[in-house]
Design a protein around this motif. Structure first.
Motif, PDB file in Angstrom:
ATOM      1  N   ILE A   3       0.816  -1.215   0.000  1.00  0.00           N
ATOM      2  CA  ILE A   3       0.000   0.000   0.000  1.00  0.00           C
ATOM      3  C   ILE A   3       0.849   1.264   0.000  1.00  0.00           C
ATOM      4  N   ASP A   4       0.544   2.142  -0.953  1.00  0.00           N
ATOM      5  CA  ASP A   4       1.079   3.503  -0.985  1.00  0.00           C
ATOM      6  C   ASP A   4      -0.111   4.384  -0.604  1.00  0.00           C
ATOM      7  N   ASP A   5      -0.134   4.825   0.639  1.00  0.00           N
ATOM      8  CA  ASP A   5      -1.304   5.486   1.222  1.00  0.00           C
ATOM      9  C   ASP A   5      -1.848   6.602   0.332  1.00  0.00           C
ATOM     10  N   GLY A   6      -3.118   6.477  -0.025  1.00  0.00           N
ATOM     11  CA  GLY A   6      -3.792   7.473  -0.841  1.00  0.00           C
ATOM     12  C   GLY A   6      -3.626   7.272  -2.331  1.00  0.00           C
ATOM     13  N   LYS A   7      -2.670   6.444  -2.729  1.00  0.00           N
ATOM     14  CA  LYS A   7      -2.449   6.213  -4.153  1.00  0.00           C
ATOM     15  C   LYS A   7      -3.084   4.898  -4.602  1.00  0.00           C
ATOM     16  N   ASN A   8      -2.906   3.855  -3.824  1.00  0.00           N
ATOM     17  CA  ASN A   8      -3.511   2.577  -4.202  1.00  0.00           C
ATOM     18  C   ASN A   8      -4.210   1.898  -3.021  1.00  0.00           C
ATOM     19  N   GLY A   9      -4.477   2.685  -1.997  1.00  0.00           N
ATOM     20  CA  GLY A   9      -5.168   2.155  -0.828  1.00  0.00           C
ATOM     21  C   GLY A   9      -5.015   3.110   0.336  1.00  0.00           C
ATOM     22  N   PHE A  10      -5.368   2.628   1.497  1.00  0.00           N
ATOM     23  CA  PHE A  10      -5.333   3.475   2.691  1.00  0.00           C
ATOM     24  C   PHE A  10      -4.675   2.724   3.838  1.00  0.00           C
ATOM     25  N   LEU A  11      -3.842   3.428   4.567  1.00  0.00           N
ATOM     26  CA  LEU A  11      -3.245   2.888   5.781  1.00  0.00           C
ATOM     27  C   LEU A  11      -3.868   3.609   6.963  1.00  0.00           C
ATOM     28  N   LEU A  12      -4.450   2.842   7.851  1.00  0.00           N
ATOM     29  CA  LEU A  12      -5.144   3.421   9.001  1.00  0.00           C
ATOM     30  C   LEU A  12      -4.642   2.789  10.281  1.00  0.00           C
ATOM     31  N   ASN A  13      -4.652   3.571  11.329  1.00  0.00           N
ATOM     32  CA  ASN A  13      -4.443   3.008  12.650  1.00  0.00           C
ATOM     33  C   ASN A  13      -5.720   2.265  13.032  1.00  0.00           C
ATOM     34  N   PRO A  14      -5.602   1.243  13.846  1.00  0.00           N
ATOM     35  CA  PRO A  14      -6.789   0.454  14.184  1.00  0.00           C
ATOM     36  C   PRO A  14      -7.698   1.163  15.191  1.00  0.00           C
ATOM     37  N   ASN A  15      -8.373   2.204  14.703  1.00  0.00           N
ATOM     38  CA  ASN A  15      -9.358   2.848  15.572  1.00  0.00           C
ATOM     39  C   ASN A  15     -10.535   3.338  14.745  1.00  0.00           C
ATOM     40  N   THR A  16     -11.652   3.423  15.373  1.00  0.00           N
ATOM     41  CA  THR A  16     -12.909   3.751  14.704  1.00  0.00           C
ATOM     42  C   THR A  16     -12.903   5.142  14.097  1.00  0.00           C
ATOM     43  N   ASP A  17     -12.322   6.112  14.771  1.00  0.00           N
ATOM     44  CA  ASP A  17     -12.330   7.485  14.265  1.00  0.00           C
ATOM     45  C   ASP A  17     -11.642   7.599  12.911  1.00  0.00           C
ATOM     46  N   GLU A  18     -10.490   6.966  12.756  1.00  0.00           N
ATOM     47  CA  GLU A  18      -9.785   7.020  11.474  1.00  0.00           C
ATOM     48  C   GLU A  18     -10.566   6.307  10.383  1.00  0.00           C
ATOM     49  N   ASN A  30     -10.456   8.407  -6.645  1.00  0.00           N
ATOM     50  CA  ASN A  30     -10.853   7.633  -7.815  1.00  0.00           C
ATOM     51  C   ASN A  30     -10.480   6.176  -7.524  1.00  0.00           C
ATOM     52  N   ILE A  31     -11.436   5.421  -7.066  1.00  0.00           N
ATOM     53  CA  ILE A  31     -11.190   4.045  -6.627  1.00  0.00           C
ATOM     54  C   ILE A  31     -10.717   3.173  -7.787  1.00  0.00           C
ATOM     55  N   GLU A  32     -11.262   3.391  -8.980  1.00  0.00           N
ATOM     56  CA  GLU A  32     -10.838   2.612 -10.151  1.00  0.00           C
ATOM     57  C   GLU A  32      -9.357   2.878 -10.462  1.00  0.00           C
ATOM     58  N   SER A  38      -2.635  -0.310  -7.989  1.00  0.00           N
ATOM     59  CA  SER A  38      -2.331  -1.541  -7.246  1.00  0.00           C
ATOM     60  C   SER A  38      -1.884  -2.642  -8.192  1.00  0.00           C
ATOM     61  N   ARG A  39      -2.568  -2.782  -9.307  1.00  0.00           N
ATOM     62  CA  ARG A  39      -2.235  -3.835 -10.274  1.00  0.00           C
ATOM     63  C   ARG A  39      -0.830  -3.620 -10.846  1.00  0.00           C
ATOM     64  N   VAL A  40      -0.520  -2.371 -11.213  1.00  0.00           N
ATOM     65  CA  VAL A  40       0.795  -2.050 -11.771  1.00  0.00           C
ATOM     66  C   VAL A  40       1.889  -2.364 -10.753  1.00  0.00           C
ATOM     67  N   ARG A  41       1.680  -1.956  -9.522  1.00  0.00           N
ATOM     68  CA  ARG A  41       2.691  -2.208  -8.484  1.00  0.00           C
ATOM     69  C   ARG A  41       2.863  -3.699  -8.252  1.00  0.00           C
ATOM     70  N   PHE A  42       1.768  -4.430  -8.209  1.00  0.00           N
ATOM     71  CA  PHE A  42       1.844  -5.882  -8.013  1.00  0.00           C
ATOM     72  C   PHE A  42       2.630  -6.532  -9.140  1.00  0.00           C
ATOM     73  N   GLU A  43       2.304  -6.197 -10.381  1.00  0.00           N
ATOM     74  CA  GLU A  43       2.969  -6.813 -11.525  1.00  0.00           C
ATOM     75  C   GLU A  43       4.449  -6.443 -11.584  1.00  0.00           C
TER      76      GLU A  43
END
Length: 64
Positions: A3-18, A30-32, A38-43
């Motif tokens: 995960i690259d936060d905000g680019k291909n996903g989100f990194l969150l601390n384990p709490n409800t507020d975040e 843009n989720i798509e 994510s696909r490019v990074r994986f490949e």
């Protein structure tokens, strides 16, 4: 690792507020496009050859 936060996903601390804050902002992303990133990074970074090599290196390190 993937995960690259905000680019291909989100990194969150384990709490409800975040989580709530992230969910409320989903329309801003843009989720798509994030999925494509994510696909490019994986490949690029998780090829069979690389993963096999890293696994063998780990195995050699652990069992020498």
């Amino acid at each position: 690792e993937l995960i690259d936060d905000g680019k291909n996903g989100f990194l969150l601390n384990p709490n409800t507020d975040e989580l709530v804050e992230c969910l409320l902002k989903l329309d801003n992303y843009n989720i798509e496009e994030m999925g494509c990133h994510s696909r490019v990074r994986f490949e690029k970074e998780f090829t069979f050859t690389r993963m096999k090599s890293e696994f063998c290196n780990m195995y050699d390190y652990l069992f020498k």
